[in-house]
Design a protein around this motif. Structure first.
Motif, short mmCIF file in Angstrom:
data_model
loop_
_atom_site.label_atom_id
_atom_site.label_comp_id
_atom_site.label_asym_id
_atom_site.label_seq_id
_atom_site.Cartn_x
_atom_site.Cartn_y
_atom_site.Cartn_z
N MET A 1 0.84 -1.20 0.00
CA MET A 1 0.00 0.00 0.00
C MET A 1 0.88 1.26 0.00
O MET A 1 1.81 1.37 0.78
N MET A 2 0.59 2.22 -0.88
CA MET A 2 1.39 3.42 -1.00
C MET A 2 1.17 4.33 0.19
O MET A 2 0.03 4.58 0.59
N GLN A 3 2.23 4.86 0.77
CA GLN A 3 2.13 5.76 1.89
C GLN A 3 2.24 7.20 1.40
O GLN A 3 2.97 7.50 0.47
N TRP A 4 1.50 8.09 2.08
CA TRP A 4 1.62 9.50 1.77
C TRP A 4 3.00 9.99 2.20
O TRP A 4 3.43 9.77 3.33
N GLN A 5 3.70 10.67 1.34
CA GLN A 5 5.06 11.10 1.62
C GLN A 5 5.01 12.47 2.29
O GLN A 5 5.16 13.52 1.66
N TRP A 6 4.80 12.46 3.62
CA TRP A 6 4.66 13.71 4.36
C TRP A 6 5.96 14.52 4.33
O TRP A 6 5.93 15.74 4.44
N GLU A 7 7.10 13.83 4.17
CA GLU A 7 8.36 14.56 4.11
C GLU A 7 8.38 15.53 2.93
O GLU A 7 8.83 16.67 3.04
N SER A 8 7.85 15.08 1.78
CA SER A 8 7.80 15.94 0.60
C SER A 8 6.87 17.13 0.82
O SER A 8 7.18 18.26 0.42
N ALA A 9 5.72 16.86 1.46
CA ALA A 9 4.78 17.94 1.72
C ALA A 9 5.38 18.98 2.67
O ALA A 9 5.27 20.19 2.45
N THR A 10 6.04 18.51 3.73
CA THR A 10 6.66 19.42 4.70
C THR A 10 7.78 20.23 4.05
O THR A 10 7.88 21.45 4.24
N ALA A 11 8.61 19.55 3.28
CA ALA A 11 9.72 20.24 2.60
C ALA A 11 9.18 21.29 1.63
O ALA A 11 9.72 22.40 1.54
N GLY A 12 8.13 20.95 0.91
CA GLY A 12 7.54 21.90 -0.03
C GLY A 12 6.95 23.11 0.66
O GLY A 12 7.10 24.24 0.21
N ALA A 13 6.26 22.88 1.79
CA ALA A 13 5.66 23.98 2.53
C ALA A 13 6.71 24.91 3.10
O ALA A 13 6.59 26.14 3.02
N VAL A 14 7.78 24.34 3.67
CA VAL A 14 8.87 25.16 4.21
C VAL A 14 9.54 25.96 3.09
O VAL A 14 9.86 27.14 3.24
N ALA A 15 9.73 25.31 1.95
CA ALA A 15 10.37 25.99 0.82
C ALA A 15 9.53 27.15 0.33
O ALA A 15 10.05 28.24 0.04
N GLY A 16 8.21 26.95 0.24
CA GLY A 16 7.33 28.02 -0.21
C GLY A 16 7.33 29.20 0.75
O GLY A 16 7.39 30.36 0.34
N PHE A 17 7.28 28.91 2.04
CA PHE A 17 7.29 29.97 3.04
C PHE A 17 8.61 30.73 3.04
O PHE A 17 8.64 31.95 3.22
#
Length: 302
Positions: free
Chosen positions: A1-17
């Protein structure tokens, strides 16, 4: 089962901010140039430095230059976070399906899927940001919005829920921007890694990632330039459609098609690229920093 990659989401949010705050004044200048069709109540700006100076002088300094900052931060962090989340999960899903490395087509498809989902989630935020950035100094035909929540409430009250999705059409077309950028980034990154491994001493390189911070800055900048060239007109049309409707304005764009026809008729193709210079000043370094921060934060979280 594929897991949501929260690391990518967090990294993207920090980068945007991390990028939106320092470059926000250029975003305001870009938006005002985009809607400058000769009929707006906004001042006439000669160029980007003149626009920055005029806004700072006539609109309470930093307060004017940072109008709409909260929705910009919210929208950028939310967009990048969701984009990287959806994009990386789309890539994993396609990799599991094809059983190997993805080519340009599947990178493009993954980015397009992510962009469409992000557009639906974030359009109301970008609408409010545009409205706040375009409030003219002094007394306009409407009582000005006091802030993000006031604008959101009054848009729903005065124009209905559907108004929150004005500009969604060109927003969905702008999915091609992210798709083109991410395709260019991924393909350039693969070429860069292959080149470094071939022409450098492998012992001196990181085993998993031979690219340097400068490499990521260049990759982010070049991929953004590639995408902007093809998709900038969609941003102009979206900004014009998202303006606050007013019976006192000479021009009112009922929808994207009307905005496109009117712009081409009265301003030509050049009108579709208004504000591109301040946009490039903002998005090229922003994209460079965003991808660099994203890669670094992701390494820490992995």
């Amino acid at each position: 089962m594929m897991q949501w990659q929260w690391e990518s989401a967090t990294a993207g949010a920090v980068a945007g901010f991390a990028t939106v705050v320092t470059l926000h004044p250029l975003d305001i200048v870009r938006t005002r140039f985009q809607v400058s069709d000769g009929h707006t109540r906004l001042p006439k700006y000669k160029n980007t430095p003149h626009a920055l100076y005029t806004i700072a002088r006539s609109e309470q300094g930093l307060r004017g230059l940072y109008a709409g900052l909260f929705p910009a931060i919210l929208g950028s962090s939310l967009s990048w976070g969701l984009y990287f989340l959806f994009y990386n999960n789309a890539k994993v899903r396609h990799q599991q399906r094809v059983g190997g490395e993805l080519g340009p087509g599947l990178h493009l498809l993954s980015a397009a899927e992510a962009g469409a989902l992000v557009s639906v989630f974030t359009n109301p935020v970008w609408l409010v940001k545009t409205r706040l950035q375009l409030q003219p100094p002094g007394h306009g035909p409407h009582r000005p919005y006091k802030g993000f929540t006031d604008a959101l409430r009054r848009i729903i009250q005065d124009e209905g829920w559907w108004a929150l999705y004005k500009g969604l059409g060109p927003g969905l077309l702008l999915v091609s921007h992210g798709a083109l950028q991410f395709m260019a980034y991924e393909e350039s990154r693969k070429i860069g890694i292959a080149f470094r491994l071939k022409n450098s001493n492998k012992d001196e390189l990181h085993e998993e990632d031979p690219l340097s911070s400068v490499d990521y800055l260049l990759l982010g900048a070049s991929s953004k330039l590639f995408a902007v060239f093809f998709t900038y007109p969609f941003q102009v049309i979206r900004s014009r459609v998202q303006q606050r409707p007013s019976t006192e304005e000479a021009t009112y764009y009922k929808n994207s098609w009307v905005a496109l026809k009117s712009t081409l008729r009265h301003e030509g193709v050049r009108g579709l690229y208004k504000g591109i210079f301040p946009n490039l000043l903002r998005v090229v370094p922003s994209s460079s920093i965003t991808f660099l921060v994203y890669e670094k934060v992701k390494k820490v979280l992995m």
